[in-house]
Design an enzyme around this catalytic site. Sequence first.
Site, PDB file in Angstrom:
ATOM      1  N   LYS A  49       0.788  -1.204  -0.069  1.00  0.00           N
ATOM      2  CA  LYS A  49      -0.146   0.159   0.226  1.00  0.00           C
ATOM      3  C   LYS A  49       0.915   1.359  -0.103  1.00  0.00           C
ATOM      4  CE  LYS A  49      -3.933  -2.234   0.300  1.00  0.00           C
ATOM      5  NZ  LYS A  49      -5.121  -2.022  -0.560  1.00  0.00           N
ATOM      6  N   GLU A  55      -9.722   6.137   3.004  1.00  0.00           N
ATOM      7  CA  GLU A  55     -10.405   5.106   3.648  1.00  0.00           C
ATOM      8  C   GLU A  55      -9.397   3.830   3.789  1.00  0.00           C
ATOM      9  OE1 GLU A  55     -10.240   5.097   0.289  1.00  0.00           O
ATOM     10  OE2 GLU A  55      -9.711   2.890   0.224  1.00  0.00           O
ATOM     11  N   SER A  65       1.769  -9.718  -0.437  1.00  0.00           N
ATOM     12  CA  SER A  65       1.456  -8.200  -0.376  1.00  0.00           C
ATOM     13  C   SER A  65       1.597  -7.493   1.185  1.00  0.00           C
ATOM     14  CB  SER A  65       0.044  -8.194  -0.825  1.00  0.00           C
ATOM     15  OG  SER A  65      -1.016  -8.974   0.017  1.00  0.00           O
TER      16      SER A  65
HETATM   17  C1  LIG Z   1      -1.584  -6.855   2.830  1.00  0.00           C
HETATM   18  C2  LIG Z   1      -2.882  -6.559   1.989  1.00  0.00           C
HETATM   19  N1  LIG Z   1      -2.799  -7.335   0.972  1.00  0.00           N
HETATM   20  C3  LIG Z   1      -3.929  -7.373  -0.023  1.00  0.00           C
HETATM   21  C4  LIG Z   1      -4.956  -6.157   0.516  1.00  0.00           C
HETATM   22  C5  LIG Z   1      -6.132  -6.059  -0.559  1.00  0.00           C
HETATM   23  O1  LIG Z   1      -6.061  -4.799  -1.189  1.00  0.00           O
HETATM   24  P1  LIG Z   1      -5.791  -4.949  -3.093  1.00  0.00           P
HETATM   25  O2  LIG Z   1      -6.530  -5.764  -3.279  1.00  0.00           O
HETATM   26  O3  LIG Z   1      -6.144  -3.386  -3.227  1.00  0.00           O
HETATM   27  O4  LIG Z   1      -4.200  -5.215  -2.964  1.00  0.00           O
HETATM   28  C6  LIG Z   1      -4.879  -5.294   1.452  1.00  0.00           C
HETATM   29  C7  LIG Z   1      -5.641  -4.525   1.849  1.00  0.00           C
HETATM   30  O5  LIG Z   1      -5.856  -3.792   2.908  1.00  0.00           O
HETATM   31  C8  LIG Z   1      -3.763  -5.671   2.336  1.00  0.00           C
HETATM   32  O6  LIG Z   1      -3.577  -4.845   3.690  1.00  0.00           O
END
Ligand SMILES: Cc1ncc(COP(=O)(O)O)c(C=O)c1O
Lengths: 267, 402
Positions: B95, B117, B387
């Site tokens: 993020k 948000e 992620s």
């Molecule tokens: C670690 C992590 N992975 C994935 C996501 C999902 O978001 P996105 O689909 O935009 O990657 C989030 C959302 O808060 C997150 O904190």
Amino acid sequence: MTVARIDATFAACRAEGRPALIAYLTTGDPSLEDSLACARALLAAGADMLELGVPFSDPSADGPVIAAASARAIRAGGSLTAALGLAKRLRSESNAPLVLFTYLNPVLAFGQERLPQALLDAGVDALLVVDLPAEEGAELRAALAAVEVAVIPLVAPTTSEAREPSVVLGARGFIYYVSATGVTGLGDAPLGAAAERARAIAARAKLPVVVGFGVDTPDKARALAAARVDGVVVGSAIVGTIAAAPDLASRIAAVRSLVASLASAMK
Amino acid sequence: MSELGERPGYFGEFGGRFVAETLMPALIELTDALDTIVNVEPFQREWRELLRHYVGRPTPLWRAERLADALDPARRHLGELWLKREDLCHTGAHKINNALGQVLLAKKLGKTRIIAETGAGQHGVATATAAAVMGLPCEVYMGEVDIARQAPNVSRMKMLGATVTPALSGSRTLKDAMNEALRDWVTNVRTTHYCVGSAAGPHPYPTLVAELQRVIGDEARAQWLESAGGLPDAVVACVGGGSNAIGMFRAFIPDDVALFGVEAAGEGVETGRHAATLTEGRVGVLHGARTLVLSDDDGQILEAHSVSAGLDYPGVGPEHAALMRSGRARYLTASDDEALAAAHQVARTEGILVALETAHAFARLADIAREESRRLARPARIALCLSGRGDKDLSTIEERSK
Ligand SMILES: Cc1ncc(COP(=O)(O)O)c(C=O)c1O
């Protein structure tokens, strides 16, 4: 009828030297039967035109009063289909213009193909979709134009004069000027500036321009009438009045007295 | 830009700008800024400097041999498994790439206030961090339910100087936080930049966020070529709004690489308590975009459910809807229980506590490997976007493991 019904209403108000009073309520709040009774009371007390709000689960352009009404209405069975049913019953007893006020997702779920005929069958004259800016919805606009149902454009304080012509392009019926940068139900909209801009838009577009957002007292309505706007929309004040009353009889009495005082202030 | 459709802001039939007129001028300004500010050298240099010296990029690509052995002991399906370590970014998730880019852009546009948000709190922490380092005040909207289940991140945001405002309406989760942020933005649009946290929302956000996140895939692709030789057979990422997935995918879209997104099946897609928007959604409009949404016959948005707050969203970025429609990417689901089991497995085999969001991607790895190896007639080589880190989820994990 349809757009012609709106034109006739503005002409009649102009002949009386006053703005049109447009009353909004969220259909289904607190029940569909209450909405019907309240809508009748709004018309009887002097509203020239009704905006029938379709409740939506995620009303991101609405303030707390209308957002809460939306949530109550959904629990009570409110929907686009139910709003059309309400319009149909009102149409059988009144010739006042009816505007359906909605977000786009309920329209998509209902079916854009079937909406024009459904609006005609219900006697709805115009559609106002909060989240459908001028750049979007070409198909829907064309389909509604074909059946003479107006799509009401919104102009905001943030809309530049350069952008304005593209926003009101092809508008019929009237244009809605949002008096304040914000969600519905603001109490402190700059109405003097709004009236001035509304008159300028009306002169350029050669269509009536109504002012809404933040009109919640007879004094404010009186000031807008004195500033010679074509129409005044009152929403959150009516919705709040309906919500505050404990039962149907007091709901009807309260909206009657609010709308009567708004109407007489604009005479 | 790599929009798939011809109309600007559209990916096939998905995308667009469905907002109140009040916001349109700001969206148009932001769209113009993509060409005049974001995609030009001074911005790119400044942002890349931040990514390098502040975020710690490039993040490593880690070869996960012990996990691969655990998932496929005979190693007949899973040839190689490499993890793109976004958990090692400053603030613990992908993020931050987006937040720093957007806050930097907001400054260049002369905005004096940032709002955001957040669901899991990761985007809120990232935005609060970016606002702090760039000296702008920040307000973060977060559903009341998420505030309760992501307490560590709420504390972090507050320490970073942000105001955390609870969203009390609806399901009191991510979608309601987004409604509140939109309400704030409509009111304060002249001074405020809305830092959207995923590749969702009205144009230009899906494109802006994807461009800012494609650093993940660009790095992973270069690192893979260098370390593994050739390209992976498949790329896997979890999908909430879809930003880490699109960031990973965009670099590989032109290649002959299979793309897999994994959504949250919550308690099971068949129970109705899930967040599997691509799998179960219908075409609709939510938060400014035409995309797939979880919605009933009247067009009311349904509540989404997932053990992971970051996947708990009834919409999805429009580019994913288009990638699914065209068949270029495939989208699978993993349940709460499967994600929890995967999180434990990754921790024990690789020594990495992954976010519950990411754990959904891990949960489908073995199936994807099996399927791909059948298609290829050899063990598949897979890259997965890790992620974010799982510290924020420890209390949920402990609670659910009892
Ligand atoms: C670690 C992590 N992975 C994935 C996501 C999902 O978001 P996105 O689909 O935009 O990657 C989030 C959302 O808060 C997150 O904190």
